[in-house]
Design a protein around this motif. Structure first.
Motif, PDB file in Angstrom:
ATOM      1  N   GLY A  60     -31.966  -3.611  23.975  1.00  0.00           N
ATOM      2  CA  GLY A  60     -31.072  -2.573  24.473  1.00  0.00           C
ATOM      3  C   GLY A  60     -29.708  -3.099  24.833  1.00  0.00           C
ATOM      4  N   ARG A  61     -29.277  -4.156  24.168  1.00  0.00           N
ATOM      5  CA  ARG A  61     -28.058  -4.858  24.590  1.00  0.00           C
ATOM      6  C   ARG A  61     -26.804  -4.002  24.485  1.00  0.00           C
ATOM      7  NH1 ARG A  61     -30.010  -6.545  19.904  1.00  0.00           N
ATOM      8  NH2 ARG A  61     -28.717  -6.553  18.032  1.00  0.00           N
ATOM      9  N   ASP A  62     -26.831  -2.942  23.688  1.00  0.00           N
ATOM     10  CA  ASP A  62     -25.656  -2.083  23.552  1.00  0.00           C
ATOM     11  C   ASP A  62     -25.706  -0.867  24.482  1.00  0.00           C
ATOM     12  OD1 ASP A  62     -24.651  -3.740  21.560  1.00  0.00           O
ATOM     13  OD2 ASP A  62     -25.796  -2.699  20.004  1.00  0.00           O
ATOM     14  N   VAL A  65     -29.400   0.116  29.690  1.00  0.00           N
ATOM     15  CA  VAL A  65     -30.668  -0.468  30.109  1.00  0.00           C
ATOM     16  C   VAL A  65     -30.941  -1.676  29.218  1.00  0.00           C
ATOM     17  CG1 VAL A  65     -33.164  -0.133  30.245  1.00  0.00           C
ATOM     18  CG2 VAL A  65     -31.620   1.700  30.975  1.00  0.00           C
ATOM     19  N   ARG A  66     -31.072  -2.843  29.844  1.00  0.00           N
ATOM     20  CA  ARG A  66     -31.293  -4.064  29.083  1.00  0.00           C
ATOM     21  C   ARG A  66     -32.516  -4.793  29.630  1.00  0.00           C
ATOM     22  NH1 ARG A  66     -24.981  -5.943  28.606  1.00  0.00           N
ATOM     23  NH2 ARG A  66     -24.627  -4.373  30.199  1.00  0.00           N
ATOM     24  N   VAL A  67     -33.279  -5.394  28.733  1.00  0.00           N
ATOM     25  CA  VAL A  67     -34.573  -5.981  29.101  1.00  0.00           C
ATOM     26  C   VAL A  67     -34.719  -7.356  28.461  1.00  0.00           C
ATOM     27  CG1 VAL A  67     -37.079  -5.643  29.174  1.00  0.00           C
ATOM     28  CG2 VAL A  67     -35.566  -3.649  29.064  1.00  0.00           C
ATOM     29  N   VAL A  68     -35.202  -8.306  29.256  1.00  0.00           N
ATOM     30  CA  VAL A  68     -35.728  -9.560  28.702  1.00  0.00           C
ATOM     31  C   VAL A  68     -37.221  -9.578  28.987  1.00  0.00           C
ATOM     32  CG1 VAL A  68     -33.606 -10.900  28.754  1.00  0.00           C
ATOM     33  CG2 VAL A  68     -35.049 -10.821  30.797  1.00  0.00           C
ATOM     34  N   ASP A  95     -42.194  -6.128  19.038  1.00  0.00           N
ATOM     35  CA  ASP A  95     -42.934  -5.426  20.079  1.00  0.00           C
ATOM     36  C   ASP A  95     -42.073  -5.130  21.303  1.00  0.00           C
ATOM     37  OD1 ASP A  95     -42.956  -8.237  20.464  1.00  0.00           O
ATOM     38  OD2 ASP A  95     -44.655  -8.094  21.829  1.00  0.00           O
ATOM     39  N   GLY A  96     -41.255  -6.089  21.728  1.00  0.00           N
ATOM     40  CA  GLY A  96     -40.442  -5.881  22.926  1.00  0.00           C
ATOM     41  C   GLY A  96     -39.320  -4.884  22.757  1.00  0.00           C
ATOM     42  N   SER A  97     -38.990  -4.539  21.516  1.00  0.00           N
ATOM     43  CA  SER A  97     -37.882  -3.617  21.282  1.00  0.00           C
ATOM     44  C   SER A  97     -38.166  -2.204  21.776  1.00  0.00           C
ATOM     45  CB  SER A  97     -37.530  -3.584  19.789  1.00  0.00           C
ATOM     46  OG  SER A  97     -37.037  -4.834  19.365  1.00  0.00           O
ATOM     47  N   ILE A 123     -32.500  -4.560  33.644  1.00  0.00           N
ATOM     48  CA  ILE A 123     -31.304  -4.130  34.367  1.00  0.00           C
ATOM     49  C   ILE A 123     -30.970  -2.700  33.950  1.00  0.00           C
ATOM     50  CG2 ILE A 123     -28.793  -4.399  34.510  1.00  0.00           C
ATOM     51  CD1 ILE A 123     -30.040  -6.403  36.248  1.00  0.00           C
ATOM     52  N   ASP A 124     -30.831  -1.842  34.945  1.00  0.00           N
ATOM     53  CA  ASP A 124     -30.458  -0.439  34.727  1.00  0.00           C
ATOM     54  C   ASP A 124     -29.084  -0.225  35.347  1.00  0.00           C
ATOM     55  OD1 ASP A 124     -30.157   2.287  34.600  1.00  0.00           O
ATOM     56  OD2 ASP A 124     -32.128   2.770  35.427  1.00  0.00           O
ATOM     57  N   GLU A 125     -28.072   0.000  34.502  1.00  0.00           N
ATOM     58  CA  GLU A 125     -26.698   0.175  34.972  1.00  0.00           C
ATOM     59  C   GLU A 125     -26.252   1.636  34.997  1.00  0.00           C
ATOM     60  OE1 GLU A 125     -23.908  -3.416  34.128  1.00  0.00           O
ATOM     61  OE2 GLU A 125     -24.772  -2.817  32.198  1.00  0.00           O
ATOM     62  N   ARG A 126     -27.177   2.552  34.950  1.00  0.00           N
ATOM     63  CA  ARG A 126     -26.791   3.962  34.890  1.00  0.00           C
ATOM     64  C   ARG A 126     -26.375   4.520  36.242  1.00  0.00           C
ATOM     65  NH1 ARG A 126     -31.903   6.700  32.548  1.00  0.00           N
ATOM     66  NH2 ARG A 126     -32.811   5.209  34.038  1.00  0.00           N
ATOM     67  N   GLY A 127     -26.790   3.900  37.319  1.00  0.00           N
ATOM     68  CA  GLY A 127     -26.454   4.397  38.652  1.00  0.00           C
ATOM     69  C   GLY A 127     -25.141   3.845  39.159  1.00  0.00           C
ATOM     70  N   PRO A 128     -24.820   4.131  40.439  1.00  0.00           N
ATOM     71  CA  PRO A 128     -23.567   3.623  41.016  1.00  0.00           C
ATOM     72  C   PRO A 128     -23.526   2.105  41.102  1.00  0.00           C
ATOM     73  CG  PRO A 128     -24.931   4.721  42.677  1.00  0.00           C
ATOM     74  CD  PRO A 128     -25.541   5.027  41.358  1.00  0.00           C
ATOM     75  N   VAL A 129     -24.693   1.466  41.269  1.00  0.00           N
ATOM     76  CA  VAL A 129     -24.766  -0.004  41.262  1.00  0.00           C
ATOM     77  C   VAL A 129     -25.932  -0.402  40.368  1.00  0.00           C
ATOM     78  CG1 VAL A 129     -23.752  -0.317  43.559  1.00  0.00           C
ATOM     79  CG2 VAL A 129     -26.236  -0.056  43.329  1.00  0.00           C
ATOM     80  N   PRO A 130     -25.861  -1.586  39.776  1.00  0.00           N
ATOM     81  CA  PRO A 130     -26.970  -2.020  38.920  1.00  0.00           C
ATOM     82  C   PRO A 130     -28.273  -2.142  39.707  1.00  0.00           C
ATOM     83  CG  PRO A 130     -25.031  -3.382  38.559  1.00  0.00           C
ATOM     84  CD  PRO A 130     -24.747  -2.545  39.768  1.00  0.00           C
ATOM     85  N   ARG A 131     -29.350  -1.919  39.017  1.00  0.00           N
ATOM     86  CA  ARG A 131     -30.676  -2.043  39.598  1.00  0.00           C
ATOM     87  C   ARG A 131     -31.501  -2.983  38.729  1.00  0.00           C
ATOM     88  NH1 ARG A 131     -35.078   2.794  40.513  1.00  0.00           N
ATOM     89  NH2 ARG A 131     -34.719   3.048  38.279  1.00  0.00           N
TER      90      ARG A 131
END
Length: 613
Positions: A60-62, A65-68, A95-97, A123-131
Motif C-alpha cells: 500500500g505504499r502509494d 495505509v501502509r503495512v510491513v 500474500d501480504g498484498s 501505519i494509517d495516515e487517514r486521521g489527523p495524526v498517524p496511527r
C-alpha cells in the motif's frame, strides 16, 4: 516471509535503520526497503516465497495505509477474491498484498480474517495524526520485539532481538533476575526478555497507538475448542482429515518445500501426509560418531515408506563450540534447549540444498499431550498426590533445589523477590479451571510454546533464510486437540493417544511402536572430559569468570563438573549446558572488549560484534 522493523513517535537516523535492517537481513535477503516520515518509520527485509517478482513492501505504499509484514497468509487467494469483488485493487498475487485492503474493509478486526502466521505493523495516515497498529498471530509463530518508552511515548520494534539493539540506547540493562528465570524455565519467560527495556508482543495481540498517545492493547480471543470430541477412532479420523488438509495448504509456495523428519511420530506423520500430495524431500540430522538417541534409521524408514528423497545431515561434535556461538547470536538471548544447536545446523543444510520452506512437526506435544511431564503430573493428580513441584522442575534447566545451591547468598535473596513465573500465571496453572491436564495444556500452549519453542524455530530457520511452517499450530488442529478429553490424550502410560491412532497405517510399525524420546542433542554423552564441548564449557565457566557478576557460586558449578565427569547424569549435563549457553550469550552481548592499554567500555548492546559476525 520477511523481517520487519520500525519506530513510532520517535526519531531514528538513516544509519540506525540500515543497521537494524543489516542485523536481520539473513531472514530476508531478497529485498530491503524502508519508508520514513516525521515521527515514524517502517522497514522490511523480504524472503520471497509467494509471487517472487511482486510483493514489494511496504504494501500500500502509494496510499494512506501502509503495512510491513512477516509471515505467511495461507488463505490469501480467498481473501483477494473477496476484496476484489468489493472493489479493492490488489496489485499482485503476493500474500501480504491483501493486507491494506483487508484493513480498509474491516478496520482493526481485519486480523480475524487471516489464517496464517504473522507479525505485522501498519501505519494509517487517514486521521489527523498517524496511527500505528501492530498485530501477532494466534499462537506466537512470528515474534515481535518491542521497546516502549512510557515517558517519551515512543516505540521501536523488530522481528529479532539483536536487530532491535541496532537502535541506539536499547538493551543497556540486563534484568537482574534474568539468569534465574532462564534456569527455571529454560528461556526468559512469557513476554519478557533478558533486557529490562525490551519485551515481546503477546500472541494474538493487537496494539494500537496514535502519534503522541498511549497504546491500546487488546488480546484477541483464542480459538475456541471444538467439543466435546467424539470418542474412539472417530476423533482420530477427524484429526487425520484435518491435518491432511492443513499440510496440503502449507505445502503451497513458489519456492522448493522440504520436510523436517526426525523419525518420531509428529514430523513423520506430517511427512506421510505431505507425500500424499506428490514427491517430497526429507531432512534429518545426526552426529558423527556413535551416540545415544540416534534416530537416523527411523527417519530413513519413513522416507522409504513415503517415497521421499532423503537428505541425511551429519555434524561433527568437534564443531559444537563454533556452532553454539552462531546459534546463541541468532537467538539473541539464552535458550537452554540443546536441540537449538542442531536446529540451526539442520536449517542451514536445508537452505544449502536449495529449499526455502520447510514443514516441521513442532507443537504436537503441546496440542495432543505428548510430554512425559504432562503424563506424570496427570497421573499424580489423579491419585491425589502433589504434582506441581515435579512438573515445574521438569520445565527447568536446573531444578529449584539445584538453583538454590548454585546461587550466591545475595543472588538467592534477589530472586526470592522476583519469581521466574508471575504469580498470576502460576495461580492459573495450579488452581485455574479444568483438570490438571487441561491447565497444563493451556499453560504449555499459551505461555511456554511461544517463548521456548516457536521463537527458537523461527530465529534458527530464518538465520539461514528458511521459512518454517508448523501444521500443528494451525487453529483447526489446535481446536481439535483442545477438545479432547484427558483419556484421549494420556492414559495408561501412553501419551498422544489420539495422534498415534490418527497415524495408524500411515507410518512404519517400528516408528509407531518405538518408545517416545525427545528430539534433542545427546548432551549427557557429549559433555564429557576430552571433548571440545567440555573444554569450551570449562573455559567459559571458570570460577574467576563467574565471580565477576556475583550470581553463581563457583564452587557449586565446579561440583557439577565433578559429578558429570564421574557419574554422567542428565540433570548435571543439562544444567552445565544451560550455564554454558548463558555464558556464551554474555560473552557475545555483554562482555566489553578493550584494546591493550585502554580501559574497557561497556557497550549498550552487541552492535559492533553483531555487524562483524
Amino acid at each position: 516471509m520477511c523481517r520487519i522493523f520500525g519506530y513510532f513517535n520517535a526519531a531514528a537516523t538513516p544509519h540506525e535503520m540500515r543497521a537494524v535492517a543489516a542485523l536481520q537481513r539473513h531472514g530476508g535477503p531478497d529485498a530491503t526497503r524502508a519508508v520514513r516520515a516525521p515521527g515514524w518509520g517502517l522497514g522490511s527485509n523480504r524472503l520471497a516465497v509467494v509471487d517472487l517478482d511482486g510483493g514489494e513492501q511496504p504494501y500500500g505504499r502509494d496510499g494512506r495505509v501502509r503495512v510491513v509484514f512477516n509471515g505467511e497468509i495461507y488463505n490469501h487467494e480467498e481473501l483477494r477474491a473477496g476484496l476484489v469483488a468489493r472493489g479493492h485493487d490488489i496489485p499482485d498475487r503476493c500474500d501480504g498484498s491483501v493486507l491494506p485492503a483487508l484493513y480498509l474493509e474491516y478496520g482493526e478486526e481485519f486480523t480475524d480474517h487471516i489464517d496464517g502466521m504473522y507479525a505485522l505493523a501498519l501505519i494509517d495516515e487517514r486521521g489527523p495524526v498517524p496511527r500505528l497498529l501492530l498485530a501477532t498471530d494466534h499462537i506466537g509463530m512470528k515474534p515481535l520485539y518491542l521497546r516502549w518508552d512510557a515517558a517519551e511515548r515512543s516505540l521501536r520494534f523488530s522481528s529479532e532481538l539483536p536487530a532491535l539493539l541496532g537502535f541506539s540506547g536499547i538493551g543497556a540493562r540486563v534484568r537482574e533476575s534474568a539468569l534465574d528465570a532462564y534456569l527455571a524455565t529454560r528461556t526468559p519467560f512469557g513476554t519478557r526478555t533478558v533486557y529490562e527495556d525490551v519485551d515481546v508482543l503477546q500472541p494474538g495481540t493487537t496494539w494500537v497507538c496514535e502519534l503522541g498517545g498511549t497504546p491500546r492493547v487488546r488480546r484477541r480471543p483464542t480459538d475456541a475448542a471444538e467439543g466435546p470430541a467424539p470418542d474412539g477412532f472417530t476423533a482420530a479420523r477427524r484429526v487425520r482429515r484435518t491435518l491432511r488438509t492443513e499440510v496440503g495448504r502449507l505445502l503451497v509456495a513458489d519456492v522448493p518445500v522440504a520436510l523436517i523428519t526426525s523419525g518420531g511420530l509428529d514430523s513423520s506423520l506430517v511427512t506421510a501426509l505431505a507425500a500424499e500430495k506428490g514427491p517430497v524431500d526429507t531432512f534429518n540430522i545426526a552426529y558423527r560418531g556413535s551416540w545415544p538417541f540416534d534416530e537416523r534409521h527411523f527417519a530413513r524408514e519413513v522416507a522409504e515408506r513415503t517415497g521421499a528423497t532423503h537428505h541425511q545431515v551429519e555434524i561433527d561434535p568437534a564443531d559444537f563450540p563454533s556452532l553454539l556461538q552462531d546459534t546463541v547470536w541468532h537467538l539473541g538471548q539464552p535458550n537452554a534447549d540443546p536441540i537449538a544447536l542442531s536446529t540451526y545446523a539442520l536449517f542451514r543444510a536445508v537452505r544449502g540444498a536449495g529449499f526455502t520452506v520447510a514443514l516441521t512437526g513442532d507443537a504436537a506435544d503441546e496440542v495432543f499431550g505428548g510430554y512425559e511431564r504432562m503424563r506424570v503430573a496427570a497421573e499424580r493428580s489423579a491419585a491425589g498426590g502433589e504434582w506441581s513441584a515435579g512438573y515445574l522442575d521438569a520445565l527447568s534447566a536446573a531444578p529449584a533445589a539445584l538453583r538454590a545451591r548454585l546461587y550466591t547468598p545475595d543472588y538467592r535473596a534477589h530472586v526470592a523477590a522476583d519469581p521466574a513465573l508471575p504469580a498470576g500465571v502460576l495461580a492459573e496453572l495450579l488452581h485455574g479451571p479444568g483438570t490438571v491436564l487441561d491447565r497444563i495444556t493451556r499453560f504449555e500452549l499459551e505461555q511456554r510454546l511461544p517463548a521456548y519453542h516457536l521463537r527458537r524455530v523461527d530465529h534458527l530457520s530464518m538465520a539461514s533464510s528458511v521459512e518454517a511452517r508448523v501444521p500443528f499450530c494451525q487453529p483447526s488442529v489446535v481446536a481439535l486437540g483442545r477438545a479432547l478429553a484427558d483419556h484421549q490424550r494420556i492414559q495408561g502410560g501412553q501419551v498422544k493417544r489420539t495422534l498415534y491412532a490418527a497415524a495408524a497405517g500411515l507410518l512404519p510399525e517400528r516408528v509407531l511402536a518405538r518408545p517416545k524420546q525427545p528430539f534433542t542433542l545427546p548432551v549427557t554423552a557429549m559433555l564429557r572430559p576430552g571433548t571440545a564441548l567440555w573444554e569450551h564449557a570449562r573455559d567459559l565457566l571458570a570460577v574467576d569468570r563467574l565471580a565477576e557478576r556475583g550470581q553463581l557460586d563457583g564452587a557449586a558449578v565446579e561440583a557439577l563438573f565433578t559429578a558429570q565427569a564421574e557419574r554422567p547424569d542428565d540433570g548435571a549435563a543439562l544444567a552445565l549446558w544451560a550455564l554454558l549457553s548463558y555464558e556464551v550469550w554474555h560473552e557475545q552481548f555483554r562482555r566489553p572488549v578493550a584494546l591493550p592499554g585502554m580501559a574497557p567500555v561497556v557497550p549498550d548492546g552487541p552492535r559492533t560484534l553483531a555487524v562483524a559476525a
